[in-house]
Design an enzyme around this catalytic site. Structure first.
Site, PDB file in Angstrom:
ATOM      1  N   CYS A 229      -9.748   6.480  19.108  1.00 51.01           N
ATOM      2  CA  CYS A 229      -9.652   5.077  18.677  1.00 51.01           C
ATOM      3  C   CYS A 229     -10.700   4.772  17.594  1.00 51.01           C
ATOM      4  CB  CYS A 229      -9.776   4.138  19.868  1.00 51.01           C
ATOM      5  SG  CYS A 229      -9.196   2.455  19.531  1.00 51.01           S
TER       6      CYS A 229
ATOM      7  N   ASP B 223     -14.287  -0.946  26.147  1.00 53.34           N
ATOM      8  CA  ASP B 223     -13.912  -2.365  26.157  1.00 53.34           C
ATOM      9  C   ASP B 223     -14.562  -3.073  27.332  1.00 53.34           C
ATOM     10  OD1 ASP B 223     -11.579  -0.860  24.687  1.00 53.34           O
ATOM     11  OD2 ASP B 223     -11.657  -2.943  23.995  1.00 53.34           O
TER      12      ASP B 223
END
Ligand code: RUB
Length: 326
Positions: free
Chosen positions: A133, A202
């Site tokens: 990512c 996250d």
């Protein structure tokens, strides 16, 4: 939005739409944008009473909160900024929000810098990192290692379906880091060439589980099997306070069109009709703490199992309702 909700500033509507569509994405960037939007709402508010001002700010907080569920940096940012809303008059309340929003943004930058310096110490001259990512916290570690004069190379996973690996590759190339871009399926093959897996987060749960882009957990399991250490770069803004009381982190499910176009779907279904085909598109997954070697924060690096101690120190027994709730 309910009938009685106050009108929201266009910056709040824009930020909310951009976060939902992932125009603004990545946990730290989302938090920064949310703080900025709250400051704009406060600055331009023409509320004629402290009650009206508070109601407006709570509505702005709710609008931003409902955009994406998984990155805890978003509610953590809203809490930080809205808890700064103290005072008796509209102008005092306004000043409180604007000041805490800007303070939050400064601390975020500072934390990322400090985290990067700590993470860079794990990288040796000549090391290769494998990324998944796009994480600004993870990239900060590479940037600081480069600042220290180390040579670093990267194997960058494409990261389907949104291909955030391209953003990582672009940033690394800008820093003149040699990049090998691979599709996600090729990761295990290239792990033998990597010295570290370096990812962001996250949310981090109290037990040290890492919630990050879908595919992180599979990468971590493979990396462990190949003996490659897994380093998670996550400033303390990513620590999820609710998980201290047993809450689990909600995993966002995104639109199936990110995975399959309408034309592709028609091809698969052929004459059979659409009944039997389901597309699932989870945006994140959970990596158990036993697959993580270190969580690097601006306060130092921690084995995942000890992150709860830091959480207790930072959040204490924080109780009570959310500041965006009525
Ligand atoms: C982004 C993602 C990133 C974390 C950390 O997912 O999983 O690894 O958010 O990023 P998405 P940062 O693209 O769906 O938002 O370190 O920049 O906070």
């Amino acid at each position: 939005m309910s009938q009685t909700d106050p009108e929201l500033h266009e910056s709040v509507e824009e930020a909310a739409a951009d976060i939902a569509s992932m125009e603004i994405r990545g946990a730290a960037t989302i938090a920064d944008a949310a703080a900025e939007a709250l400051a704009a709402q406060a600055e331009d508010s023409d509320a004629d009473s402290p009650e009206a001002f508070r109601a407006e700010m709570r509505a702005a907080g709710r609008r931003l909160r409902e955009t994406r569920p998984t990155a805890v940096s978003l509610p953590n940012a809203l809490r930080y900024v809205l808890r700064g809303m103290a005072g008796e008059t509209v102008s005092e309340l306004r000043e409180g929000v604007v000041e805490s929003a800007h303070e939050f943004q400064r601390e975020l930058d500072q934390a990322q810098d400090n985290l990067g310096r700590i993470g860079a110490n794990r990288l040796r001259d000549g090391d290769t990192v494998m990324t998944h990512c796009h994480s600004t916290d993870a990239l900060s570690c590479v940037e600081k290692a480069l600042d220290q004069g180390k040579d670093v190379s990267a194997i960058v996973k494409e990261t389907r379906p949104r291909k955030q690996g391209h953003i990582t590759a672009e940033q690394l190339r800008e820093w003149d880091v040699p990049v090998t871009l691979v599709v996600d399926n090729a990761a295990r093959r290239y792990l033998d060439d990597a010295d570290h897996v370096l990812v962001g987060a996250d949310s981090i749960a109290a037990d040290g589980s890492v919630i990050n882009k879908i595919g992180t957990s599979g990468l971590a399991v493979n990396a462990r099997e190949r003996g490659v250490p897994i380093m998670v770069a996550a400033q303390t803004l990513k620590l999820h306070p609710d998980t201290m009381t047993g809450h689990t982190v909600e995993i966002e499910m995104r639109d199936e069109r990110e995975v399959l176009t309408e034309a592709e779907e028609r091809d698969i279904n052929g004459d059979l009709g659409g009944e039997g085909l389901t597309v699932e598109n989870p945006a994140f997954d959970v990596t158990p703490p036993r697959y993580v070697d270190a969580i690097v924060t601006e306060r130092g690096q921690f084995p995942p199992e000890s992150i709860v101690t830091l959480m207790r120190e930072l959040f204490g027994d924080q109780q009570g309702g959310e500041p965006w709730e009525e």
